[in-house]
Design a protein around this motif. Structure first.
Motif, PDB file in Angstrom:
ATOM      1  N   ILE A 280       0.967  -1.585  -0.006  1.00 28.60           N
ATOM      2  CA  ILE A 280      -0.084  -0.307  -0.136  1.00 28.60           C
ATOM      3  C   ILE A 280       0.645   0.916   0.196  1.00 28.60           C
ATOM      4  CG2 ILE A 280      -0.056   0.314   2.415  1.00 28.60           C
ATOM      5  CD1 ILE A 280      -3.410   0.584   0.665  1.00 28.60           C
ATOM      6  N   GLY A 281       1.766   1.099   0.556  1.00 33.39           N
ATOM      7  CA  GLY A 281       2.880   2.192   0.563  1.00 33.39           C
ATOM      8  C   GLY A 281       3.266   2.639  -0.812  1.00 33.39           C
ATOM      9  N   LEU A 282       4.042   1.802  -1.773  1.00 29.79           N
ATOM     10  CA  LEU A 282       3.853   1.707  -2.438  1.00 29.79           C
ATOM     11  C   LEU A 282       2.782   2.092  -3.761  1.00 29.79           C
ATOM     12  CD1 LEU A 282       6.807   1.166  -3.539  1.00 29.79           C
ATOM     13  CD2 LEU A 282       6.613  -0.913  -4.421  1.00 29.79           C
ATOM     14  N   GLN A 283       1.768   1.991  -3.115  1.00 31.08           N
ATOM     15  CA  GLN A 283       0.544   2.681  -3.750  1.00 31.08           C
ATOM     16  C   GLN A 283       0.576   4.003  -4.283  1.00 31.08           C
ATOM     17  OE1 GLN A 283       0.396   1.004  -6.284  1.00 31.08           O
ATOM     18  NE2 GLN A 283      -0.693  -1.341  -6.421  1.00 31.08           N
ATOM     19  N   LEU A 284       0.617   4.100  -2.742  1.00 33.41           N
ATOM     20  CA  LEU A 284       0.650   5.644  -2.487  1.00 33.41           C
ATOM     21  C   LEU A 284       1.708   6.046  -2.723  1.00 33.41           C
ATOM     22  CD1 LEU A 284      -1.517   7.045  -0.506  1.00 33.41           C
ATOM     23  CD2 LEU A 284       0.071   6.987   1.336  1.00 33.41           C
ATOM     24  N   ALA A 285       2.967   5.970  -2.927  1.00 29.71           N
ATOM     25  CA  ALA A 285       3.802   6.781  -3.498  1.00 29.71           C
ATOM     26  C   ALA A 285       3.811   7.029  -5.309  1.00 29.71           C
ATOM     27  CB  ALA A 285       5.208   6.029  -3.496  1.00 29.71           C
ATOM     28  N   TYR A 286       3.652   6.018  -5.395  1.00 30.26           N
ATOM     29  CA  TYR A 286       2.511   6.425  -7.178  1.00 30.26           C
ATOM     30  C   TYR A 286       2.059   7.410  -6.973  1.00 30.26           C
ATOM     31  CZ  TYR A 286       5.929   2.493  -9.507  1.00 30.26           C
ATOM     32  OH  TYR A 286       6.269   1.225  -9.400  1.00 30.26           O
ATOM     33  N   SER A 287       1.160   7.303  -6.053  1.00 32.09           N
ATOM     34  CA  SER A 287       0.119   8.447  -6.921  1.00 32.09           C
ATOM     35  C   SER A 287      -0.014   9.834  -5.710  1.00 32.09           C
ATOM     36  CB  SER A 287      -1.349   7.864  -5.086  1.00 32.09           C
ATOM     37  OG  SER A 287      -2.321   6.426  -5.947  1.00 32.09           O
ATOM     38  N   LEU A 288       1.050  10.003  -5.038  1.00 31.17           N
ATOM     39  CA  LEU A 288       1.548  10.917  -4.770  1.00 31.17           C
ATOM     40  C   LEU A 288       2.191  11.549  -5.436  1.00 31.17           C
ATOM     41  CD1 LEU A 288       2.362  10.099  -0.743  1.00 31.17           C
ATOM     42  CD2 LEU A 288       0.989  12.138  -1.955  1.00 31.17           C
ATOM     43  N   GLY A 289       2.771  11.163  -5.857  1.00 29.27           N
ATOM     44  CA  GLY A 289       4.300  11.304  -6.983  1.00 29.27           C
ATOM     45  C   GLY A 289       2.957  11.966  -8.300  1.00 29.27           C
ATOM     46  N   ARG A 290       2.597  10.982  -9.108  1.00 25.02           N
ATOM     47  CA  ARG A 290       1.869  12.236 -10.576  1.00 25.02           C
ATOM     48  C   ARG A 290       1.191  12.827  -9.267  1.00 25.02           C
ATOM     49  NH1 ARG A 290      -0.696   5.970 -11.156  1.00 25.02           N
ATOM     50  NH2 ARG A 290       0.874   5.757 -12.251  1.00 25.02           N
ATOM     51  N   VAL A 291       0.097  13.632  -8.616  1.00 28.60           N
ATOM     52  CA  VAL A 291      -0.533  14.787  -7.773  1.00 28.60           C
ATOM     53  C   VAL A 291       0.650  15.036  -8.026  1.00 28.60           C
ATOM     54  CG1 VAL A 291      -1.126  15.203  -6.278  1.00 28.60           C
ATOM     55  CG2 VAL A 291      -1.749  13.207  -6.807  1.00 28.60           C
ATOM     56  N   GLY A 292       2.623  15.054  -7.560  1.00 29.21           N
ATOM     57  CA  GLY A 292       3.196  16.103  -7.394  1.00 29.21           C
ATOM     58  C   GLY A 292       3.077  16.670  -7.986  1.00 29.21           C
ATOM     59  N   ILE A 293       3.690  15.465  -9.233  1.00 29.43           N
ATOM     60  CA  ILE A 293       4.438  15.906 -10.652  1.00 29.43           C
ATOM     61  C   ILE A 293       3.032  17.466 -11.250  1.00 29.43           C
ATOM     62  CG2 ILE A 293       5.668  15.809 -13.074  1.00 29.43           C
ATOM     63  CD1 ILE A 293       6.335  12.747 -11.444  1.00 29.43           C
ATOM     64  N   GLY A 294       2.055  16.384 -11.421  1.00 35.35           N
ATOM     65  CA  GLY A 294       0.483  17.630 -12.037  1.00 35.35           C
ATOM     66  C   GLY A 294       0.511  18.722 -11.694  1.00 35.35           C
ATOM     67  N   TYR A 295       0.617  18.167 -10.240  1.00 33.26           N
ATOM     68  CA  TYR A 295       0.324  19.843  -9.352  1.00 33.26           C
ATOM     69  C   TYR A 295       1.825  20.940  -9.745  1.00 33.26           C
ATOM     70  CZ  TYR A 295      -0.951  22.682  -5.496  1.00 33.26           C
ATOM     71  OH  TYR A 295      -1.418  23.733  -4.058  1.00 33.26           O
ATOM     72  N   LEU A 296       2.867  20.131  -9.613  1.00 33.44           N
ATOM     73  CA  LEU A 296       3.799  21.728  -9.741  1.00 33.44           C
ATOM     74  C   LEU A 296       3.979  21.708 -10.567  1.00 33.44           C
ATOM     75  CD1 LEU A 296       6.230  21.811  -7.914  1.00 33.44           C
ATOM     76  CD2 LEU A 296       7.656  20.886  -9.433  1.00 33.44           C
ATOM     77  N   LEU A 297       3.459  20.739 -11.785  1.00 35.69           N
ATOM     78  CA  LEU A 297       3.678  21.961 -13.339  1.00 35.69           C
ATOM     79  C   LEU A 297       2.781  22.478 -13.509  1.00 35.69           C
ATOM     80  CD1 LEU A 297       4.162  18.649 -15.167  1.00 35.69           C
ATOM     81  CD2 LEU A 297       5.604  20.270 -15.290  1.00 35.69           C
ATOM     82  N   ALA A 298       1.467  22.427 -12.321  1.00 37.18           N
ATOM     83  CA  ALA A 298       0.052  23.295 -13.317  1.00 37.18           C
ATOM     84  C   ALA A 298       0.276  25.185 -11.914  1.00 37.18           C
ATOM     85  CB  ALA A 298      -1.278  22.682 -11.918  1.00 37.18           C
ATOM     86  N   ALA A 299       1.341  24.702 -11.114  1.00 41.97           N
ATOM     87  CA  ALA A 299       1.532  25.338 -10.298  1.00 41.97           C
ATOM     88  C   ALA A 299       2.343  26.733 -11.053  1.00 41.97           C
ATOM     89  CB  ALA A 299       2.516  24.888  -9.069  1.00 41.97           C
ATOM     90  N   LEU A 300       3.800  25.772 -11.557  1.00 41.29           N
ATOM     91  CA  LEU A 300       4.457  26.807 -12.531  1.00 41.29           C
ATOM     92  C   LEU A 300       3.583  27.543 -13.836  1.00 41.29           C
ATOM     93  CD1 LEU A 300       7.617  23.647 -12.800  1.00 41.29           C
ATOM     94  CD2 LEU A 300       6.790  26.627 -11.685  1.00 41.29           C
ATOM     95  N   VAL A 301       2.656  26.637 -14.198  1.00 42.44           N
ATOM     96  CA  VAL A 301       1.873  27.724 -15.300  1.00 42.44           C
ATOM     97  C   VAL A 301       0.586  28.623 -14.562  1.00 42.44           C
ATOM     98  CG1 VAL A 301      -0.078  27.026 -16.990  1.00 42.44           C
ATOM     99  CG2 VAL A 301       2.294  26.068 -17.093  1.00 42.44           C
ATOM    100  N   ALA A 302       0.322  28.189 -13.820  1.00 43.78           N
ATOM    101  CA  ALA A 302      -0.775  29.223 -12.753  1.00 43.78           C
ATOM    102  C   ALA A 302      -0.222  30.158 -12.474  1.00 43.78           C
ATOM    103  CB  ALA A 302      -1.760  28.452 -12.624  1.00 43.78           C
ATOM    104  N   ILE A 303       0.958  30.740 -11.934  1.00 40.96           N
ATOM    105  CA  ILE A 303       0.701  31.339 -10.836  1.00 40.96           C
ATOM    106  C   ILE A 303       1.354  32.490 -11.749  1.00 40.96           C
ATOM    107  CG2 ILE A 303       2.308  31.970  -9.432  1.00 40.96           C
ATOM    108  CD1 ILE A 303       1.820  29.525  -7.564  1.00 40.96           C
TER     109      ILE A 303
END
Lengths: 287, 299
Positions: free
Chosen positions: A92-115
């Motif tokens: 479960i930790g590994l699965q969670l890490a995958y999800s957090l990784g995806r969210v992290g990358i997508g979110y960071l890219l969004a912040a870099l564009v949106a702000i």
């Protein structure tokens, strides 16, 4: 009891509620429904057995896990969260890490564009008005509706997942940044003008701190949406991640695992929100 | 054009200034003429809506007038400048910065090459000047209204501007606090020989602080109708000045103007070139700037 703080009282109440929920759950899942075979004729019972619906047996086992079963499932997952036994069997930790990784990358890219874009839009009333119809149309689209287009153009399921996170995080951040920048108090801008503050310094030392609370609010909303969306996106895309885990365990009909994953999703979302709550508090100022 | 309201050696000259907002037919104010000499403290009084703040903003360079010029030290004012410090009505401190950092922000703007120690020393000097050394590291939200406005004043003084513009700085303060800060401002201005232009609604405040009081008629088409010369001695104090009979002559003149004459002089009926007025003195009205009158008196 009287001299306890409100916080302590609320805590005690929460614990009691939790105990009550557990008790109800235990009671509801343990109770064996007393289906009597008396209402059926022997022929009917025979027929039902043939169809795989033995009325005597069926009542013995409820499909829903008891809290004790849940506990043991949770213990099993938490004792070894990072094992990797191939595509359909990861901790479960590994699965969670995958999800957090995806969210992290997508979110960071969004912040870099949106702000930065939000800054530009907020500074120029012309651009604000010109882009407003586009934003208003794009904003209410469910991020999952982009999935087919993402899969078609990107052709990679992982990147498509990240794209979906990006597209859903971008709007609240963009709109809040633009709004925050546009509504910086005129007085502060006038102070900067009379002090002949150059534009870049004005942006970083006046507008950014003035708009920071609004921007952070947008970031917090975005993070909430991103965490909601990742589960659904991973169910669609498959492969890895906590959303895929939920779907996989549903296919395995392992409800304890599904419930455990749901709890993990909730706790992670709470933790993410708490982090942004802290950040928000750090940049908020009292006028 | 030789304008008698503007002394030839005036440091700041406001010539035929006018403002018409888009979509409105009549000007808010027009043909506003006056001059300010170096080291002079000038107050402007008028009813709300006659465009006082717009005039101040035009002097600051924050707003452009639709007619006329503002000329400071021989150069036309075309935009905001570090040579003109502004104290805003609502103090306009940045709430996320401490008092020290608010003033340091201004100091660093004026002298970008200064070291941190230099900036700090300069900031501390001006914070001490307004008597807030004990609160230097507090955020504005932790200060009272009067303290905030003092920080605003310190910030404006800290950049050592050639001219200081104050937009009704004490309007939101209670009477007691206002008195203390008026005294402080008076002391600082006397010490630094600062040239000041200030908007006020308070007649007593104007008499205490100002060397010249500009009286504005009501809008639309408001004008500076009269320039009242403060004939009280320069050593006047808040506690003592109302014992001077001259105080009431000036005060009555100002109040009479505001109550009775300001409204009658709206729609451009005030003279475009204001007279100098010496309430209670024999040469009650004169076309000449005051220093000429003094020469006549001494002659």
């Amino acid at each position: 009891m009287k001299n306890l703080s409100l916080r302590a009282k609320a805590g005690i109440l929460s614990v009691l509620l939790f105990a009550l929920i557990l008790a109800v759950w235990q009671f509801a899942t343990l109770q064996k429904s007393s289906v009597t075979t008396a209402q059926y004729t022997p022929e009917q019972i025979e027929y039902m057995k043939l169809m795989g619906k033995d009325p005597g047996k069926q009542s013995e086992k409820s499909g829903f896990p008891t809290p004790v079963q849940m506990g043991s499932a949770a213990f099993k997952h938490l004792s070894d969260p990072f094992f990797d036994n191939g595509p359909n069997d990861k901790g479960i930790g590994l699965q969670l890490a995958y999800s957090l990784g995806r969210v992290g990358i997508g979110y960071l890219l969004a912040a870099l564009v949106a702000i930065p874009f939000g800054f530009l839009i907020g500074m120029s009333p012309l651009i604000y008005k010109a882009l407003d119809p586009f934003i208003q149309v794009l904003k209410p689209i469910s991020p999952l509706a982009w999935m087919p287009i993402a899969l078609y153009t990107i052709k990679d399921s992982t990147i498509s997942g990240i794209f979906v996170i990006f597209i859903c995080s971008v709007w609240p951040m963009l709109i809040n940044t633009a709004f925050g920048v546009a509504s910086v108090r005129r007085d502060w801008l006038n102070v900067a003008r009379t002090l002949e503050v150059p534009p870049l310094r004005r942006a970083f030392e006046v507008i950014l701190p003035a708009a920071a609370p609004t921007i952070l609010t947008g970031m917090r909303i975005s993070m909430g949406i991103a965490w909601l969306v990742i589960v659904a996106a991973e169910m669609l895309v498959g492969g890895t991640g906590i959303g895929y885990f939920v779907w996989n365990e549903w296919n395995n009909l392992s409800l304890p695992n599904v419930i455990f994953a749901i709890l993990v999703i909730g706790l992670t979302g709470m933790a993410l929100d708490a982090i942004f709550g802290r950040l928000q508090k750090a940049v908020t100022y009292v006028e | 054009m030789l304008n008698k309201a503007i002394p030839e050696d005036a440091f700041l000259r406001v010539e035929n200034l006018g403002k018409t907002y888009p979509g409105s037919e009549e000007a808010v104010f027009e043909n506003v003429n006056f001059g300010i000499e170096r080291g002079q403290f000038v107050c402007i009084i008028g009813h709300s809506g006659c465009g006082k703040t717009t005039i101040l903003n035009a002097l600051a360079g924050l707003e452009t007038a639709s007619a006329g010029h503002v000329i400071m030290a021989g150069r036309e004012v075309v935009g905001p400048s570090l040579e003109r410090g502004v104290v805003f009505q609502g103090h306009a401190l940045m709430p996320w910065l401490s008092v020290r950092k608010n003033i340091a922000f201004a100091v660093r703007s004026k002298w970008p090459d200064w070291s941190k120690a230099q900036v700090d020393a300069h900031v501390e000097k001006y914070v001490a000047m307004v008597g807030l050394s004990h609160a230097i590291d507090k955020k504005p939200s932790a200060l009272s209204g009067g303290m905030k406005q003092r920080v605003g004043i310190a910030r404006a003084f800290a950049i050592e501007p050639k001219m200081l513009l104050l937009d009704e700085p004490f309007g939101a303060l209670d009477a007691l606090t206002r008195g203390t800060i008026q005294d402080e401002l008076l002391r600082i201005c006397r010490e630094t020989q600062q040239t000041v232009f200030m908007i006020t609604h308070d007649v007593d405040e104007a008499i205490l602080l100002a060397d010249r009081i500009l009286l504005m008629s009501n809008g639309p088409r408001a004008r500076v109708a009269e320039i009242v010369v403060n004939t009280l001695p320069a050593s006047r104090t808040r506690s003592g000045m109302h014992h001077d009979p001259q105080f009431y002559r000036i005060r009555n003149h100002l109040v009479d103007f505001l109550v009775q004459r300001a409204a009658k002089l709206s729609h451009g009926q005030a003279p475009s070139s204001p007279h100098f007025v010496y309430p209670g003195l024999e040469s009650a009205e004169t076309d000449s700037p005051p220093h000429l009158v003094k020469q006549k008196e001494s002659a």
